[in-house]
Enzyme design. Sequence first.
Site, PDB file in Angstrom:
ATOM      1  N   SER A  83      -6.113 -47.993  27.936  1.00 33.64           N
ATOM      2  CA  SER A  83      -6.187 -47.712  29.366  1.00 33.64           C
ATOM      3  C   SER A  83      -6.138 -46.194  29.572  1.00 33.64           C
ATOM      4  CB  SER A  83      -5.066 -48.442  30.102  1.00 33.64           C
ATOM      5  OG  SER A  83      -5.298 -48.472  31.486  1.00 33.64           O
ATOM      6  N   ASP A 109     -12.327 -56.796  34.126  1.00 31.22           N
ATOM      7  CA  ASP A 109     -11.261 -55.806  34.302  1.00 31.22           C
ATOM      8  C   ASP A 109     -11.472 -55.008  35.590  1.00 31.22           C
ATOM      9  OD1 ASP A 109      -9.361 -53.826  34.099  1.00 31.22           O
ATOM     10  OD2 ASP A 109      -9.856 -53.273  32.044  1.00 31.22           O
ATOM     11  N   HIS A 138      -8.196 -56.697  32.040  1.00 35.15           N
ATOM     12  CA  HIS A 138      -7.563 -55.504  31.486  1.00 35.15           C
ATOM     13  C   HIS A 138      -6.609 -55.819  30.339  1.00 35.15           C
ATOM     14  CE1 HIS A 138      -6.714 -51.259  31.754  1.00 35.15           C
ATOM     15  NE2 HIS A 138      -5.424 -51.477  31.805  1.00 35.15           N
TER      16      HIS A 138
END
Length: 729
Positions: A577, A663, A698
Amino acid sequence: METLGCAQVTRDVDVRLRVTQHLEGEQCARHLALMSKLSPPLAPKRPKRIEQLGRVRIDDYAWMKDDNWQQVLRDPKTLRGDVHDHLEVENAYTKAMLAGTEALQAQMFGEMKGRIKEADSSVPSPDGPWDYYVRYDQGAQHPIHARRPRGEPAGEQVLLNEEELAKDKPFFQVGAASHSPDHALYAWAADEQGSEYYTIRVKDLATGEALGTPIESSYGALTFSPDSQYLFWIWRDENARPAKVLRRPARGGEDLVVYEEPDDGMFLGIGTTSDDSYIVISAGNQETSESWLIPANEPTAQPMVAAQRQLGVKYTLDHWTDHWVIHTNADGAVDFKISTSTASIPTKATWLDWIEHQPGRYITDVAVFASHLVRSERVNALDRLVVMARDGGEHEIAFDEEAYALHQEGGYEYDTTTTRFVYQSPTTPRQTFDYDMAKRERTLRKTQEIPSGHDPARYVARRLYAKAPDGADVPITVLMLKETPLDGSAPLLLYGYGAYGIPLDAGFSIRNLSLVDRGWIWANAHIRGGSDKGWGWFLDGRKEKKPNSFTDFIACAEHLATNGYATPGKIAAYGGSAGGMLMGAIANLRPQLWGAIIAAVPFVDVLNTMSDTSLPLTPPEWPEWGNPLEDAAAYDLIEGYSPYDQVSAQAYPPILATGGLSDPRVTYWEPAKWIAKLREYSAGDAPMLLKINMEAGHGGASGRFDFLKEIALDYAFAVWALDKGWEQA
């Protein structure tokens, strides 16, 4: 079997990869593997000119963003055909390239799974007449939520069976679940796409009856009013942002808007005070917050603002029977302080300092009970708990290991002298303690069981410090076998994040041992951008100071190499991320330092994303990165480190980028565009691999075992890449 759609895309004349539209998934992978000279997919270039603040950039791969991305989040099958085909080709290529690691992946997955007690249960949390807990059945991917009469070993009542609900679904994840205060109802929010659009359902625990219509487009957060008559929830808009708080009768009825947030840059939360006297709506981002209050005895009343939002001032509040306790950074309290207020509505003017700000002692949280308060603190990347009696006096809960993690776990009850905390370290599995705050006695309730065996004495954990270019001391936590030599011969994985003030805990991991037991050294870099050394540590790694995160990470790698923990070129770097942005930046800055880079759901297309106000996190994250739509200095700063924009003609190490089609946080096209550009520019022969989970978001796969398969792939790639030792020049 569904066809791959590995489309017959026209490619550059020197590209040998040609897979037909009609090859099926496994056939496509086998076809790729059998080709005499495997070549990577080369994405077509369709230049898009972008002019912004008098600056011009060309994005050759902007076409990978489906203009209909909002619908794709809700229904991945609506993804544009050419994009779908390209992602499938990329997945097939990665599978073929890593075909030789499949046995290692399976072995590592088996090891990780073997460290999980499959039939397991949390320590029950008491609430009135019941003990509440979650448990897993043998072999189950998802838990069961249950309760039983307080203090009794029998009489279980199943509240929610996630495994049953997840059956035949490629993705299923519960974001929130709660019983009503009167113990009669149960509500839960479930995501079936990975898009983080949740559906909330409520049932009657006496009859099992579903109550009211399901709530769609929820943000996932929910709370019952203390009188159990109403359910409060947060609506997520078409751009996947939390925008409104709504209320409905708990047993079904009309949804009414209670609060609407006017600022796209704020997140929303909903909860109640510990003493159940107020319902609290919270709005905030990385630097500013605001709370709105609804009296519990008037749950249909309009919310009243506590302290009005002020740029740069963060606060959270709780009600301690007869007064407010406020945790805040107001008045320059960088590492936070605790204030109090006896006003019915605690406006800023009514706050009185109670526990003053002390630089270097970061107060991270406060929990209140009828006769005690517990504050969580972090000093120099180590946690401690401080217990304060309401009638005066305090004492500390701490441990002596060189590196460890300690945090308090929330409970349901306010009028109790018992709090619960969890202790762990890189060598010590999780230990759950109940602590009697009045008697100062701890009771070990559970130690994480490792079925395949774990001997802490085999390992050593160390805390090191690297010197950053500006002189800051950056903590590093190291885990290795005691017999691992410190002569630079051991492969090393260096993990980092460094954003949003989120620290890297020095906790126990069943996953990392699969590398450490093979003679690897695992290291966590506690770089700026996190709050490992206080909130100032975060402030020194955001906006114009963001490059500190990157140079801190590089300094950690160099320090480890200088002291025999690693050798340049034999270090695997790993981050996800915002930590994936870190991976992209350090790949551009010092490519020769790394033998492999794993970038999970990497935020690498920073300039384009922060310039796109339709994306869910763009306005809320301008305080973190800056606003390149209005601020020329922010534009230049972001462009100067944005991994996608800074890819250049140099030799890069092997890189694996992963993503999720659904995501909403880091959209699938970020890693896809990055890998395409890396292939175009890289002067070396190291592979650039992309793996997109077409059925997740995600967090990757939702099942506890399926998720481990994705971790095993990451780790196997690191082993493979360092073993291959690609020449980068």
